[in-house]
Design a protein around this motif. Structure first.
Motif, short mmCIF file in Angstrom:
data_model
loop_
_atom_site.label_atom_id
_atom_site.label_comp_id
_atom_site.label_asym_id
_atom_site.label_seq_id
_atom_site.Cartn_x
_atom_site.Cartn_y
_atom_site.Cartn_z
N LEU A 121 -0.76 8.87 -2.88
CA LEU A 121 -0.56 8.57 -1.52
C LEU A 121 -0.51 7.28 -1.37
CD1 LEU A 121 0.00 9.67 1.44
CD2 LEU A 121 -2.61 10.01 1.61
N ALA A 122 -1.39 6.31 -1.76
CA ALA A 122 -1.92 5.23 -1.49
C ALA A 122 -0.89 4.24 -2.27
CB ALA A 122 -3.29 4.59 -2.22
N MET A 123 -0.49 4.84 -3.41
CA MET A 123 0.55 3.80 -4.00
C MET A 123 1.89 3.84 -3.59
SD MET A 123 -0.64 2.39 -6.71
CE MET A 123 -2.38 2.38 -7.17
N LEU A 124 2.39 5.38 -2.97
CA LEU A 124 3.43 5.59 -2.17
C LEU A 124 3.51 4.69 -0.97
CD1 LEU A 124 5.80 7.77 -1.01
CD2 LEU A 124 4.05 8.42 0.53
N VAL A 125 2.43 4.36 -0.50
CA VAL A 125 2.61 3.40 0.67
C VAL A 125 2.66 2.02 0.33
CG1 VAL A 125 1.47 2.70 2.91
CG2 VAL A 125 1.46 4.93 2.19
N ALA A 126 1.74 1.65 -0.67
CA ALA A 126 1.69 0.44 -1.40
C ALA A 126 2.86 -0.15 -1.90
CB ALA A 126 0.43 0.15 -2.38
N ASP A 129 5.71 -1.01 0.58
CA ASP A 129 5.42 -2.02 1.43
C ASP A 129 5.64 -3.35 0.48
OD1 ASP A 129 5.61 -0.84 3.75
OD2 ASP A 129 3.52 -0.88 4.39
N LEU A 130 5.18 -3.36 -0.59
CA LEU A 130 5.01 -4.38 -1.45
C LEU A 130 6.65 -4.80 -1.80
CD1 LEU A 130 2.95 -6.10 -2.79
CD2 LEU A 130 3.85 -4.98 -5.04
N GLU B 305 4.13 -5.52 6.75
CA GLU B 305 4.18 -4.77 5.47
C GLU B 305 2.89 -5.00 4.58
OE1 GLU B 305 6.27 -6.81 6.05
OE2 GLU B 305 8.24 -5.56 6.16
N GLY B 308 0.47 -1.86 4.90
CA GLY B 308 0.64 -0.59 4.13
C GLY B 308 0.03 -0.99 2.76
N ILE B 309 0.25 -2.33 2.16
CA ILE B 309 -0.18 -2.64 0.93
C ILE B 309 -1.99 -2.62 1.11
CG2 ILE B 309 -0.58 -4.50 -0.69
CD1 ILE B 309 2.20 -5.69 0.23
N THR B 311 -3.78 -0.87 3.13
CA THR B 311 -4.34 0.41 3.49
C THR B 311 -4.51 1.03 2.02
OG1 THR B 311 -3.08 0.68 5.47
CG2 THR B 311 -3.76 2.58 4.87
N GLY B 312 -3.49 0.85 1.25
CA GLY B 312 -3.19 1.53 -0.05
C GLY B 312 -4.43 1.26 -0.94
N LEU B 315 -7.68 2.33 0.39
CA LEU B 315 -7.69 3.89 0.37
C LEU B 315 -8.27 4.14 -1.11
CD1 LEU B 315 -7.16 6.55 1.94
CD2 LEU B 315 -4.87 6.52 0.76
N VAL B 316 -7.82 3.64 -2.11
CA VAL B 316 -8.33 3.61 -3.63
C VAL B 316 -9.71 3.10 -3.61
CG1 VAL B 316 -7.61 2.90 -5.83
CG2 VAL B 316 -5.96 3.57 -4.55
#
Lengths: 312, 697
Positions: A121-126, A129-130, B305, B308-309, B311-312, B315-316
């Motif tokens: 889920l984190a990778m999906l967003v990251a 957006d990257l 953007e 999002g990065i 937050t990701g 989260l991890v």
């Protein structure tokens, strides 16, 4: 061979046949060669990703970052192709880039034991957006002439794409059935602790599966990109749901340890055909999403009904 | 205040930290404090009471979803369908109120019942048929959204709600506190008390720990699960009611992607996805960590953007930290298996370090950006910031122009941005370019709110949702900010000027005339649109249909298919069109990314008798126009549109342009006609083989 072993796959197959029957009666032109060819090619990349997803789900994990990985790989495929890289090198690069992204998931899930749904889920967003941040949504255009269809022309290119996809599919199906490493996936997915005691290293299997998943995404992105003359910056949105749905409809248990790639093939065929079939049947596109959801639920329910039926 | 004692913990004497933050929530609290500190340096007006209230306003809908998601995740389940349920509820409420003519309170009540029914459906399949919640709610995720689209045909957009209803989402109690804040506070306290202070709520931890165990302990597991999934549906429809009141419109796309935000908040707050752990305090902290990050980045003028990065990464990092701390804690207790399991090999350490290095690089990169904005704030000035001009006089205060597209990723708006940046450079103005990444009316409001707080001179918006954004634009006007709209208009009294590139009627008619010219005035054709609920496109289609009736009775529009702004989808839809309607002589694409997809499909089918036209960008379609697949495309000069918008904004801010003027001088574009409160770019332009090479956007 007993059918009961394949009953989960069977229920998806029955649904698929019913759908084909309905379309066949109402709109026979659906079975024209051109349409079947288009369906094959359009669903080839999804099949590749669904194959990877099957492996991931078999070991009891899930990867919902594939759509974003797909977008990153697509753009990079275009950028690399523009540097004039020869096709074989391009293939290797894309496999490698995909595998690296997959390996990141693999390390976090396999070795560090983080829950896969959260990591991906984190990778999906990251990743998404990257990509947006760096490209600002721009398309890759003016690709070299030998990029589209790998420079072979449309017919050869199409055969190449479908052929390669089926080859990968058959290869993985064979490995899952006959090779030690393939059987290990079932062991890990059924009971990781038991698998460990049996001499399998579950973290390593999980890491490998995620890496393969990534490599397959890279391959799918490349095979999809060469079908067109430009690469959009927003590719693959919602791809993860399509892949997971196809795998589950194909009878693979979401809890891991049970499932066949044949089922996944049927699942991809079923979900990939619905949209086109609905158009041929003249059903309003507004209802398409609702029908898709209903079919997923119906496949699940039929599974339970079948199981109960068998008990009697 | 004491939070729940973690049921997993076997340590008998707990420190205050373990009691208050059973899942390391203090890390999150630290992150929150760090965010606030950084942003109060980098952000304009971040540290104001007004901004604090705006942040809470924006978090109410997701907050409600996240609060109810907490017990679901504690039981080891998940509910992916909540965002779709918001869409369905919004549409049902709109239909009941407007089409069925029910009074508002009754409509709201029935809508909540719909939410309850949707939740009950989830509950039924999960508890009766014993399917994993992930798969069940994935199915209802499609089902609910599909029903919402089906019910409205994608087109229906309910608006014009009464002020007393809109007060729920837009009003201020006592002029300061946003109305919906009370709902959030009540929900937080309610869920907290329920989950942590009643036996009923505590039973969810037991279920999450071990369903079997809970059942043997006399807990009615199925009934509890039924209850919590129904509650989730109910919360989703309540969130939908607030969402509608906030935006002033009910559409089938309400709440898209909210389920992921809610789940992120809960997990960030320390809940374990495997069940058994999680607190309301954690969820609230997680929620604010995300919302403040987005708000703060916006006020600091950083690309959204990054949110999002970060937050990701956050989260991890949170779950990683949680895992590591738990590892050291659990070692002495379960020695045999734990030690063996957590043995780490050398090469694994290597991979691990590489990953951490990678994450560190990302964090470092974003820090670098923050620091750069810090130094800019400090006024070193010499190194020219992104969008501002280097030759602007340093002593004079720059005009700050905030400009918003409908979707940042859309190539159409990217080409507008190029013109806007050029104008900003020429004028020495500071240009803020921000907006939703995909079409999202709620996000547009959020960005405008942030700009008002930040303090800008002019706000220029390409409006996605007329009714929804007008309230907040009026608020901007009241604060003395000049407001203009470009590309698509808001309500007339909510803005000072409109930069009008073409009216929907003009676009619809030009497209129809082009199609008629190519087809010779008769035959069948089909349209590939953006999404089925896209407001602009639906208005164009309306004018296309009326033009057909009026002038070209021999032409027939046989089908309208969605592309969702996805080139590949446009491609496969066109393939279907060509087969299902073999007599089609022309396919028209009315979304920029759709036309190349249509062109590729037509080209690959080998159907040379089918032509393509539509609304798209010259650069995107150039190869196809030269091939002869695309006959022509209709558009205005988008770079000029961005350029003219910034020039108008600057003149408005400096007072050199005001109401009543009949022309405006816009740099290299010379004098532009102004009629009433509309600045007119000119007529739509037709690009074809002969002229397409003269344009580069």
């Amino acid at each position: 061979m007993s059918f009961s072993r394949y009953k989960r796959e069977l229920s998806a197959l029955i649904a698929f046949c019913l759908l084909l029957l309905a379309v066949g009666v109402a709109a026979p032109s659906f079975f024209a060669g051109g349409n079947l060819r288009d369906l094959l090619i359009n669903n080839a990349p999804i099949l590749l990703i669904a194959v990877g997803m099957t492996l991931v789900i078999l070991v009891g994990e899930i990867d919902i970052s594939v759509g974003s990985q797909f977008a990153v790989c697509s753009i990079l495929a275009g950028v690399l192709a523009k540097t004039g890289m020869p096709t074989p090198v391009l293939f290797l690069c894309l496999l490698l880039i995909g595998a690296l992204m997959g390996a990141l998931n693999g390390v976090l899930v396999g070795f560090l034991r983080l829950p896969s749904i959260i990591v991906t889920l984190a990778m999906l967003v990251a990743w998404r957006d990257l990509l947006r941040w760096t490209t600002e949504g721009a398309w890759v255009q003016n690709l070299p002439a030998n990029f589209q269809w790998f420079g072979f022309g449309q017919t050869t290119g199409e055969i190449l794409i479908v052929g390669l996809t089926l080859l990968v599919f058959a290869g993985f199906a064979w490995i899952l059935k006959n090779v030690r490493a393939g059987r290990a996936l079932y062991a890990v997915g059924s009971d990781a602790e038991a698998a460990r005691l049996a001499g399998i290293d579950p973290p390593r299997i999980v890491f490998g599966v995620f890496t393969l998943m990534g490599a397959l995404v890279g391959l799918a992105a490349l095979l999809n990109a060469v079908r067109f003359s430009a690469i959009p910056g927003n590719a693959g949105i919602g791809l993860e749901l399509k892949a997971v749905a196809a795998v589950v409809v194909g009878g693979t248990a979401i809890t891991g340890g049970r499932g066949l790639l044949v089922g996944t093939l049927i699942g991809v065929a079923l979900l990939g055909t619905i949209g086109t079939a609905l158009t041929f049947l003249g059903i309003n596109p507004f209802w398409e999403k609702a029908i898709q959801g209903a079919i997923i639920l119906a496949a699940l329910v039929s599974d339970v009904v079948l199981a109960r039926f068998e008990k009697k | 205040m004491q939070e729940a004692i973690r049921p997993t913990n076997l340590i008998t004497e707990q420190s205050w930290r373990a009691r208050l933050f059973p899942n390391n929530e203090w890390v999150l609290a630290l992150v929150l404090v760090a965010e606030c500190l950084i942003f109060s340096f980098t952000g304009n007006n971040f540290q104001t009471a007004g901004n604090a209230f705006e942040i809470t306003r924006l978090s109410v809908e997701i907050g409600l979803l996240a609060l109810v998601m907490t017990p679901i995740i504690i039981t080891g389940g998940i509910d992916l369908s909540v965002g779709s349920m918001m869409g369905l509820s919004a549409v049902v409420m709109g239909a009941l109120w407007r089409d069925a003519g029910l009074p508002m309170p009754l409509a709201i009540f029935l809508t909540l019942l719909v939410g309850l029914a949707g939740g009950a459906l989830n509950a039924l399949i999960i508890t009766k048929l014993r399917f994993p919640p992930l798969i069940v709610t994935l199915g209802t995720f499609s089902l609910f959204r599909g029903m919402a689209e089906g019910l409205t045909r994608g087109i229906e957009n309910y608006s014009g709600f009464s002020p007393s209803f809109l007060f729920l989402g837009q009003g201020y109690v006592g002029g300061v506190i946003p109305t919906q804040l009370f709902i959030l506070v009540a929900a937080v306290l309610g869920v907290w008390w329920w989950l942590h202070r009643t036996a009923f709520g505590r039973s969810f931890y037991a279920i999450g720990f071990s369903q079997e165990g809970a059942r043997y302990a006399g807990i009615k597991v199925r009934r509890r699960l039924n209850f919590v999934y129904c509650l989730s549906g109910l919360a989703a429809s309540l969130a939908a009611v607030i969402y509608v009141a906030h935006l002033g419109q009910a559409k089938s796309d309400a709440g898209t992607g909210y389920e992921l935000m809610a789940i992120t908040a809960v997990v960030l707050g320390g809940a374990s996805i495997f069940g058994g752990r999680g607190t309301v305090l954690g969820t609230v902290l997680g929620l604010f960590a995300i919302v403040i990050l987005q708000n703060g980045l916006r006020l600091s003028g950083q690309p959204a953007e990054l949110a999002g990065i970060l937050t990701g990464v956050l989260l991890v990092a949170t779950i990683l930290l949680d895992r590591l701390s738990r590892r050291s804690e659990s070692k002495p207790q379960t020695q045999t298996s734990a030690e063996e399991e957590f043995e780490v090999k050398n090469w694994q350490v290597g991979v691990l370090s590489a990953v951490i290095l990678g994450a560190a690089l990302i964090v470092a990169g974003s820090n670098w950006l923050l620091v750069r904005s810090l130094t800019r704030e400090a006024g070193t000035g010499s190194n020219a910031p992104q969008n501002a001009s280097a030759n602007a006089p340093a002593d004079k205060k720059k005009t700050v122009i905030a400009m918003m597209p409908k979707a940042k990723g859309d190539p159409y708006f990217i080409s507008c941005k190029a013109g806007a940046e050029k104008a900003a450079q020429e004028l020495g103005a500071e240009l803020l370019w921000d907006g939703p990444t995909d079409l999202d009316p709620a996000k547009q409001n959020e960005v405008v709110e942030a700009w008002i707080t930040r303090g800008v001179d002019v706000i220029a918006v390409s409006v996605e949702n007329k009714e929804g954004i007008s309230t907040v634009l009026r608020k901007a006007k009241d604060k003395g900010i000049k407001v203009i709209t470009w590309d698509a208009d808001a309500e007339k009294d909510a803005r000072d000027f409109l930069i009008n590139q073409a009216t929907p009627q003009g676009i619809g008619e030009t497209l129809t005339d082009e199609a008629a010219r190519i087809m010779g005035g008769k035959g069948e054709f089909a349209i590939v649109t953006a999404s089925l609920s896209a407001a602009n496109q639906n208005e164009w289609i309306k004018y296309i249909e009326s033009r057909l009736k009026e002038k070209y009775p021999e032409m027939k529009l046989v089908g309208i298919k969605p592309s969702d702004g996805d080139r590949d989808r446009a491609f496969s839809e066109t393939q279907n069109i060509l087969k299902v309607y073999p007599n089609v002589k022309l396919v028209m694409g009315i979304a920029a990314p759709a036309v190349p997809g249509i062109a590729d499909a037509v080209k690959q089918s080998g159907r040379t008798d089918v032509k393509v036209t539509g609304l798209s960008l010259p650069n995107m379609c150039k190869p196809y126009i030269k091939d002869g697949v695309v006959d022509s495309i209709v558009l205005w000069n988008t770079t000029d549109l961005g350029y003219l918008t910034v020039y108008t904004a600057d003149a408005l801010a400096k007072g050199t342009f005001k109401k009543g003027d009949t022309k405006i001088s816009a740099g290299s574009m010379k004098d532009i006609e102004v009629v009433g409160d509309e600045v007119r770019l000119g007529k739509p332009f037709i690009f074809n083989k002969d002229n397409v090479d003269n344009f580069n956007f």
